[in-house]
Scaffold this motif. Structure first.
Motif, PDB file in Angstrom:
ATOM      1  N   THR A 131       0.346  -1.338   0.318  1.00  0.00           N
ATOM      2  CA  THR A 131      -0.044   0.095   0.172  1.00  0.00           C
ATOM      3  C   THR A 131       0.618   1.399  -0.058  1.00  0.00           C
ATOM      4  O   THR A 131       1.002   2.381  -0.507  1.00  0.00           O
ATOM      5  CB  THR A 131      -1.247  -0.594   1.238  1.00  0.00           C
ATOM      6  N   ALA A 182       2.338   1.544  -3.218  1.00  0.00           N
ATOM      7  CA  ALA A 182       1.212   2.103  -4.071  1.00  0.00           C
ATOM      8  C   ALA A 182       1.151   3.444  -4.002  1.00  0.00           C
ATOM      9  O   ALA A 182       0.905   5.184  -4.730  1.00  0.00           O
ATOM     10  CB  ALA A 182       0.370   1.613  -4.064  1.00  0.00           C
ATOM     11  N   MET A 227      -5.577   4.854  -9.640  1.00  0.00           N
ATOM     12  CA  MET A 227      -4.705   4.604  -8.541  1.00  0.00           C
ATOM     13  C   MET A 227      -5.080   5.115  -7.494  1.00  0.00           C
ATOM     14  O   MET A 227      -4.869   4.454  -7.013  1.00  0.00           O
ATOM     15  CB  MET A 227      -3.511   5.315  -8.900  1.00  0.00           C
ATOM     16  N   THR A 259      -5.161   2.436  -4.426  1.00  0.00           N
ATOM     17  CA  THR A 259      -4.427   2.618  -3.343  1.00  0.00           C
ATOM     18  C   THR A 259      -5.269   2.812  -1.802  1.00  0.00           C
ATOM     19  O   THR A 259      -5.139   2.647  -1.214  1.00  0.00           O
ATOM     20  CB  THR A 259      -3.929   4.109  -3.390  1.00  0.00           C
ATOM     21  N   ALA A 307      -2.167  -4.068  -6.007  1.00  0.00           N
ATOM     22  CA  ALA A 307      -2.491  -2.675  -6.256  1.00  0.00           C
ATOM     23  C   ALA A 307      -1.226  -2.145  -6.249  1.00  0.00           C
ATOM     24  O   ALA A 307      -0.410  -1.717  -6.973  1.00  0.00           O
ATOM     25  CB  ALA A 307      -3.171  -2.174  -5.373  1.00  0.00           C
ATOM     26  N   VAL A 322      -0.530  -0.018  -9.593  1.00  0.00           N
ATOM     27  CA  VAL A 322       0.015   1.430  -8.848  1.00  0.00           C
ATOM     28  C   VAL A 322       0.584   1.646  -9.679  1.00  0.00           C
ATOM     29  O   VAL A 322       1.233   2.415 -10.668  1.00  0.00           O
ATOM     30  CB  VAL A 322      -1.001   1.133  -7.637  1.00  0.00           C
ATOM     31  N   GLY A 357       6.855  -4.451  -6.221  1.00  0.00           N
ATOM     32  CA  GLY A 357       5.564  -4.706  -5.778  1.00  0.00           C
ATOM     33  C   GLY A 357       4.763  -5.979  -6.318  1.00  0.00           C
ATOM     34  O   GLY A 357       4.623  -6.566  -6.104  1.00  0.00           O
TER      35      GLY A 357
END
Lengths: 372, 50
Positions: A235, A238, A272, A276, A311, A315, A341
């Motif tokens: 997270t 992102a 995005m 997020t 995500a 992202v 990621g």
């Protein structure tokens, strides 16, 4: 339910944010990524002084005794800064020792780990074994007066900076193996994420320093917390990629306007933000459940890991598109975020695996954390 | 494929209903694209096209 961070959690967030931003500027990040071990000793010492090594470990064993929400706050910031650090692997090893070790073993291993004096990392995945998380094939062989381990563990995080491994065996047991023990060979693996190194650890007739009395069941909640921490980190990745993109889209001019004025770019940025924010909500829902409503943790943790797995790379991937050509270069930092990621998405069960757990839980009639 | 009211509909046709209902949800109260415009301008502070 109304959920918000406490003043103390806000303080952890702002301390972590400022500290990590000052320590892991782009040039430093690149130095560490290019180094032999990928380990930043001075950064580790400072993190240990801040109490991060034992943030969510018991106070009686040298930790801060804080909860999973606090851990999520910290790891979201670690992801935001893309901090190259063994903090995640060390935390997971510490959580496993907290639930599985005897008092004597905790004194010997957990206390120094929580205080940042000794670093541990889990050695879980068998090189020749199943890809199924938390299923192991290495046997805990007995030779009469103790356990002997043979085989290869792979995708071991931060092995270069670890003092000991927590080796999982087929019976669900965990064994402490010191890196310097006879029969232990650590080989760095080539992997996409230069900011979190992976190694294989070969064990040949190794007698562990200790075998924890805990059983496989004991480590399931640890696995779920590790998923939440990793999802929190994704997270943070992102969030950072989103901020970089929005800033670039406002600045970069094309055809007489900032590119963020064009819907192809602005809608991508909006998407995005959605991913997020949804990721963050799932993460804090799961972190809250871990501490306050453990019966809903399996569903909540898998929801968070499934969503944040996607995500966490989608992202940064979109961010590279927003940046156009510059985003594709080695000199721009975005590729580090995309690679972390992708690596996070695969670790501790990928999105598909966790969605299957979510389906199992929902079909079995479980519900999301305290909706009322 | 079977809808609400059909004798053999799975879970009373609720999956089928949700699938069709979600199309309408993406339009009413502001289409997805309009809401993305609003997010881009009001939340992210991106410039307006005009």
């Amino acid at each position: 339910m109304y959920f918000d961070l406490t003043d103390e959690q806000q303080a952890i967030r702002s301390t972590a944010h400022d500290f990590l931003a000052s320590r892991f500027k782009s040039e430093r990040l690149r130095e560490i990524a290019a180094s032999e071990s990928g380990f930043d000793e001075s950064g580790w010492k400072e993190m240990a002084e801040l109490g991060w090594a034992g943030l969510a470990l018991p106070e009686e064993w040298g930790g801060q005794g804080l909860g999973t929400v606090d851990l999520a706050v910290l790891f979201e910031e670690m992801g935001y800064a893309l901090a190259p650090s063994p903090l995640l692997s060390n935390t997971i090893a510490g959580l496993a020792l907290s639930v599985g070790a005897s008092d004597e073993q905790k004194e010997r291993w957990l206390r120094p780990l929580a205080e940042g004096e000794l670093r541990g990392t889990p050695a879980l995945i068998d090189a020749d074994g199943s890809a199924e998380p938390m299923q192991f094939s290495m046997a805990a062989e007995s030779d009469g007066d103790g356990v002997v381990l043979n085989g290869v563990k792979t995708l071991v995080m931060d092995a270069a900076s670890a003092d000991f491994f927590l080796v999982a065996t087929a019976d669900g047991g965990r064994h402490i193996v010191e890196k310097g023990s006879s029969g232990v060979t650590v080989t760095p693996e080539e992997s996409i994420d230069l900011t979190r190194r992976l190694s294989s650890v070969r064990l040949e007739g190794v007698r562990p320093e200790a075998t924890l009395p805990g059983s496989g069941e004991d480590y399931h909640p640890v696995f779920l917390r590790a998923c939440v921490a990793l999802a929190a980190e994704s997270t943070g990745l992102a969030q950072r990629a989103l901020e970089m993109s929005v800033s670039y889209a406002k600045d970069r001019q094309q055809f007489g306007r900032p590119i963020g004025a064009y819907q192809a770019v602005s809608h991508r940025c909006a998407q995005m933000l959605l991913e997020t924010e949804n990721s963050r909500s799932a993460v804090y829902g799961a972190a809250w459940a871990a501490d306050a409503e453990p019966e809903s943790l399996p569903l909540a943790a898998s929801t968070a890991k499934a969503y944040a797995s996607d995500a966490g790379w989608r992202v940064p991937d979109a961010a590279i598109q927003v940046h156009g050509g510059i985003g594709f270069t080695w000199e721009h930092d975005l590729h580090f975020f995309l690679k972390r990621g992708r690596a996070n998405a695969a670790m501790f069960g990928d999105a598909k695996w966790h969605r299957e757990r979510v389906a199992d839980a929902v079909l079995a009639g479980e519900s999301a954390p305290a909706a009322s | 494929m079977l809808t609400r009211g059909a004798e053999h509909a799975v879970a009373g046709g609720s999956w089928q209903y949700g699938f069709l209902r979600s199309r309408a949800n993406s339009i009413e109260g502001g289409t997805t694209d309009i809401l993305k415009n609003i997010i881009a301008e009001r939340v992210l502070g991106l410039p307006r096209l005009r």
